[in-house]
Design a protein around this motif. Structure first.
Motif, PDB file in Angstrom:
ATOM      1  N   LEU A  60     -14.233  17.547  -9.923  1.00  0.00           N
ATOM      2  CA  LEU A  60     -14.316  16.540 -11.138  1.00  0.00           C
ATOM      3  C   LEU A  60     -14.480  15.095 -10.723  1.00  0.00           C
ATOM      4  N   ASP A  61     -15.013  14.207 -11.247  1.00  0.00           N
ATOM      5  CA  ASP A  61     -14.822  12.846 -10.849  1.00  0.00           C
ATOM      6  C   ASP A  61     -13.496  12.375 -11.205  1.00  0.00           C
ATOM      7  N   ARG A  62     -13.268  11.254 -10.643  1.00  0.00           N
ATOM      8  CA  ARG A  62     -12.063  10.633 -10.886  1.00  0.00           C
ATOM      9  C   ARG A  62     -11.324  10.535 -12.153  1.00  0.00           C
ATOM     10  N   GLU A  63     -12.261   9.863 -13.216  1.00  0.00           N
ATOM     11  CA  GLU A  63     -12.122   9.908 -14.702  1.00  0.00           C
ATOM     12  C   GLU A  63     -11.730  11.162 -15.212  1.00  0.00           C
ATOM     13  N   ALA A  64     -12.570  12.222 -15.084  1.00  0.00           N
ATOM     14  CA  ALA A  64     -12.149  13.510 -15.571  1.00  0.00           C
ATOM     15  C   ALA A  64     -10.922  14.092 -14.960  1.00  0.00           C
ATOM     16  N   ALA A  65     -10.572  13.956 -13.643  1.00  0.00           N
ATOM     17  CA  ALA A  65      -9.559  14.306 -13.049  1.00  0.00           C
ATOM     18  C   ALA A  65      -8.250  13.839 -13.554  1.00  0.00           C
ATOM     19  N   ALA A  66      -8.405  12.783 -13.955  1.00  0.00           N
ATOM     20  CA  ALA A  66      -7.275  11.989 -14.614  1.00  0.00           C
ATOM     21  C   ALA A  66      -6.757  12.324 -15.964  1.00  0.00           C
ATOM     22  N   VAL A  67      -8.015  12.893 -16.688  1.00  0.00           N
ATOM     23  CA  VAL A  67      -7.811  13.494 -18.007  1.00  0.00           C
ATOM     24  C   VAL A  67      -7.052  14.849 -17.972  1.00  0.00           C
ATOM     25  N   VAL A  68      -7.762  15.711 -16.939  1.00  0.00           N
ATOM     26  CA  VAL A  68      -7.090  16.965 -16.890  1.00  0.00           C
ATOM     27  C   VAL A  68      -5.801  16.932 -16.201  1.00  0.00           C
ATOM     28  N   THR A  69      -5.406  16.149 -15.409  1.00  0.00           N
ATOM     29  CA  THR A  69      -3.966  15.752 -14.782  1.00  0.00           C
ATOM     30  C   THR A  69      -3.302  15.752 -15.884  1.00  0.00           C
ATOM     31  N   ALA A  70      -3.443  14.810 -16.666  1.00  0.00           N
ATOM     32  CA  ALA A  70      -2.540  14.580 -17.460  1.00  0.00           C
ATOM     33  C   ALA A  70      -2.232  15.399 -18.563  1.00  0.00           C
ATOM     34  N   ALA A  71      -3.356  16.231 -18.915  1.00  0.00           N
ATOM     35  CA  ALA A  71      -3.090  17.405 -19.777  1.00  0.00           C
ATOM     36  C   ALA A  71      -2.125  18.634 -19.184  1.00  0.00           C
ATOM     37  N   LEU A  72      -2.532  18.727 -18.061  1.00  0.00           N
ATOM     38  CA  LEU A  72      -1.949  19.760 -17.131  1.00  0.00           C
ATOM     39  C   LEU A  72      -0.618  19.613 -16.536  1.00  0.00           C
ATOM     40  N   ASP A  73      -0.140  18.293 -16.213  1.00  0.00           N
ATOM     41  CA  ASP A  73       1.047  17.926 -15.542  1.00  0.00           C
ATOM     42  C   ASP A  73       2.243  18.434 -16.449  1.00  0.00           C
ATOM     43  N   PRO A  74       2.275  18.326 -17.872  1.00  0.00           N
ATOM     44  CA  PRO A  74       3.431  18.774 -18.486  1.00  0.00           C
ATOM     45  C   PRO A  74       3.490  20.373 -18.725  1.00  0.00           C
ATOM     46  N   LEU A  75       2.472  21.013 -18.613  1.00  0.00           N
ATOM     47  CA  LEU A  75       2.265  22.311 -18.538  1.00  0.00           C
ATOM     48  C   LEU A  75       2.775  22.975 -17.188  1.00  0.00           C
ATOM     49  N   CYS A  76       2.707  22.234 -16.140  1.00  0.00           N
ATOM     50  CA  CYS A  76       3.210  22.611 -14.697  1.00  0.00           C
ATOM     51  C   CYS A  76       4.645  22.445 -14.204  1.00  0.00           C
ATOM     52  N   ALA A  77       5.033  21.780 -15.336  1.00  0.00           N
ATOM     53  CA  ALA A  77       6.580  21.298 -14.931  1.00  0.00           C
ATOM     54  C   ALA A  77       7.433  22.616 -15.248  1.00  0.00           C
ATOM     55  N   PRO A  78       8.532  22.683 -14.194  1.00  0.00           N
ATOM     56  CA  PRO A  78       9.281  23.768 -14.483  1.00  0.00           C
ATOM     57  C   PRO A  78      10.042  23.819 -15.968  1.00  0.00           C
ATOM     58  N   HIS A  79       9.836  25.201 -16.344  1.00  0.00           N
ATOM     59  CA  HIS A  79      10.488  25.265 -17.674  1.00  0.00           C
ATOM     60  C   HIS A  79      12.095  25.096 -17.509  1.00  0.00           C
ATOM     61  N   GLU A  80      12.568  24.562 -18.623  1.00  0.00           N
ATOM     62  CA  GLU A  80      13.928  24.205 -18.555  1.00  0.00           C
ATOM     63  C   GLU A  80      14.779  25.351 -18.412  1.00  0.00           C
ATOM     64  N   ALA A  81      14.431  26.629 -19.218  1.00  0.00           N
ATOM     65  CA  ALA A  81      15.347  27.718 -19.222  1.00  0.00           C
ATOM     66  C   ALA A  81      15.372  28.353 -17.818  1.00  0.00           C
ATOM     67  N   LEU A  82      14.242  28.283 -17.039  1.00  0.00           N
ATOM     68  CA  LEU A  82      14.119  28.782 -15.610  1.00  0.00           C
ATOM     69  C   LEU A  82      15.052  27.752 -14.797  1.00  0.00           C
ATOM     70  N   VAL A  83      15.381  26.487 -14.923  1.00  0.00           N
ATOM     71  CA  VAL A  83      15.872  25.573 -14.272  1.00  0.00           C
ATOM     72  C   VAL A  83      17.278  25.619 -14.384  1.00  0.00           C
ATOM     73  N   ARG A  84      17.750  25.878 -15.585  1.00  0.00           N
ATOM     74  CA  ARG A  84      19.107  26.214 -15.915  1.00  0.00           C
ATOM     75  C   ARG A  84      19.749  27.592 -15.330  1.00  0.00           C
ATOM     76  N   ARG A  85      18.913  28.446 -15.044  1.00  0.00           N
ATOM     77  CA  ARG A  85      19.330  29.826 -14.624  1.00  0.00           C
ATOM     78  C   ARG A  85      19.530  29.614 -13.182  1.00  0.00           C
ATOM     79  N   ARG A  86      19.162  28.838 -12.438  1.00  0.00           N
ATOM     80  CA  ARG A  86      19.160  28.798 -10.816  1.00  0.00           C
ATOM     81  C   ARG A  86      20.536  27.892 -10.569  1.00  0.00           C
TER      82      ARG A  86
END
Length: 86
Positions: A60-86
């Motif tokens: 991707l070029d920089r602009e497209a990468a910024a859009v994809v990153t913004a869309a995927l970052d929230p999906l890649c964050a640890p799920h709260e239920a998994l964090v609580r189990r640890r």
């Protein structure tokens, strides 16, 4: 091959001193070409892995990468239920 590149660099430096406005216009044109080529060569492929996951592949070029990153970052964050189990 290295001689050609060294001559190109020397010519660019001379041009910057003799006619800076021409050198700037040439640099601007070079940057526009590079941006256009990056845009034309971009791709993103999503392929099912067969086990419920999806494989991503792309360039991707920089602009497209910024859009994809913004869309995927929230999906890649640890799920709260998994964090609580640890």
């Amino acid at each position: 091959m290295w001689l050609r590149e060294r001559l190109r660099i020397a010519a660019r430096r001379i041009l910057e001193h003799v006619a800076p406005e021409v050198g700037e216009a040439e640099e601007e044109a070079r940057l526009r070409r590079a941006e256009r080529e990056a845009r034309e060569q971009r791709f993103l492929t999503l392929t099912p892995a067969g086990d419920g996951r999806v494989r991503l592949r792309g360039l991707l070029d920089r602009e497209a990468a910024a859009v994809v990153t913004a869309a995927l970052d929230p999906l890649c964050a640890p799920h709260e239920a998994l964090v609580r189990r640890r």
